[in-house]
Write a protein that holds these residues in place. Structure first.
Motif, PDB file in Angstrom:
ATOM      1  N   ASN A  80      -1.266  -5.786   1.368  1.00 10.96           N
ATOM      2  CA  ASN A  80      -2.114  -5.825   2.572  1.00 10.96           C
ATOM      3  C   ASN A  80      -1.374  -6.434   3.761  1.00 10.96           C
ATOM      4  O   ASN A  80      -1.515  -5.974   4.895  1.00 10.96           O
ATOM      5  N   GLU A  81      -0.601  -7.464   3.492  1.00 12.04           N
ATOM      6  CA  GLU A  81       0.183  -8.103   4.542  1.00 12.04           C
ATOM      7  C   GLU A  81       1.245  -7.139   5.077  1.00 12.04           C
ATOM      8  O   GLU A  81       1.485  -7.072   6.284  1.00 12.04           O
ATOM      9  N   LEU A  82       1.846  -6.361   4.180  1.00  8.41           N
ATOM     10  CA  LEU A  82       2.855  -5.379   4.579  1.00  8.41           C
ATOM     11  C   LEU A  82       2.246  -4.305   5.476  1.00  8.41           C
ATOM     12  O   LEU A  82       2.835  -3.917   6.486  1.00  8.41           O
ATOM     13  N   ILE A  86       3.569  -3.533   9.161  1.00  9.25           N
ATOM     14  CA  ILE A  86       4.058  -2.205   9.522  1.00  9.25           C
ATOM     15  C   ILE A  86       3.368  -1.698  10.787  1.00  9.25           C
ATOM     16  O   ILE A  86       3.996  -1.093  11.658  1.00  9.25           O
ATOM     17  N   LYS A  87       2.067  -1.966  10.917  1.00  9.13           N
ATOM     18  CA  LYS A  87       1.330  -1.539  12.118  1.00  9.13           C
ATOM     19  C   LYS A  87       1.797  -2.294  13.360  1.00  9.13           C
ATOM     20  O   LYS A  87       1.862  -1.737  14.440  1.00  9.13           O
ATOM     21  N   GLY A 129       4.805  -2.187  -2.108  1.00  2.83           N
ATOM     22  CA  GLY A 129       3.455  -2.538  -2.539  1.00  2.83           C
ATOM     23  C   GLY A 129       2.955  -1.835  -3.783  1.00  2.83           C
ATOM     24  O   GLY A 129       1.834  -2.101  -4.228  1.00  2.83           O
ATOM     25  N   TYR A 130       3.731  -0.936  -4.350  1.00  2.22           N
ATOM     26  CA  TYR A 130       3.301  -0.272  -5.577  1.00  2.22           C
ATOM     27  C   TYR A 130       3.384  -1.246  -6.752  1.00  2.22           C
ATOM     28  O   TYR A 130       4.322  -2.044  -6.833  1.00  2.22           O
TER      29      TYR A 130
END
Length: 156
Positions: A80-82, A86-87, A129-130
């Motif tokens: 979620n942080e990633l 990224i946004k 994140g996977y």
């Protein structure tokens, strides 16, 4: 743009991949369009190419498992942080991947580079994140790995 720092602690890697940094940058750039998180971003990550002793020590220290393994991934961000990062940012450090030469060599169902590709792709997906705690997640991740592997090895 992709920036990859590659550290080679086990010299036997060079027998199969003369310039690991150049190789990984080329392959990672090739797959950017298959991984939405990489599009239009300046992404960096680190790869340590090592052997049994180092990876066993890291596995014990960080995962409390006193055994050797093929690949370890240390994401810099939780999933979620990633996504937020990224946004908001163009520059993103994803984390670290550690690969064990001896496991790649032992796993060689295919050639060395194919096994190497499978493992660093697996590690990269963890950085993105996977996870594979459940079977359904394992199959989703494996499917993504296979699509990427087929693409970079020009099997498509």
């Amino acid at each position: 743009m992709i920036k990859i720092d590659v550290l080679v602690k086990e010299k036997k890697w060079k027998k199969y991949i003369a310039n690991p940094k150049k190789y990984l940058i080329f392959k990672t750039n090739k797959i950017k369009k298959l991984i939405p998180q990489l599009k239009n971003k300046k992404v960096s990550y680190t790869v340590l190419l090592t052997g049994n002793r180092d990876i066993k020590n890291l596995n014990k220290k960080f995962r409390n498992k006193n055994k050797t393994t093929d690949v370890l991934s240390f994401p810099f961000y939780q999933k979620n942080e990633l996504k937020k990062k990224i946004k908001m940012n163009k520059d993103i450090y994803l984390g670290d991947i550690i690969l064990n030469y001896y496991k790649v060599k032992k796993l060689r169902k295919n050639d060395f580079k194919t096994e190497f590709n499978k493992l660093w792709i697996h590690g990269l997906l963890h950085l993105l994140g996977y996870k594979h705690y459940k079977n359904i997640d394992f199959y989703k991740m494996k499917k993504k790995e296979n699509v990427i592997l087929d693409y970079i090895e020009n099997k498509r």
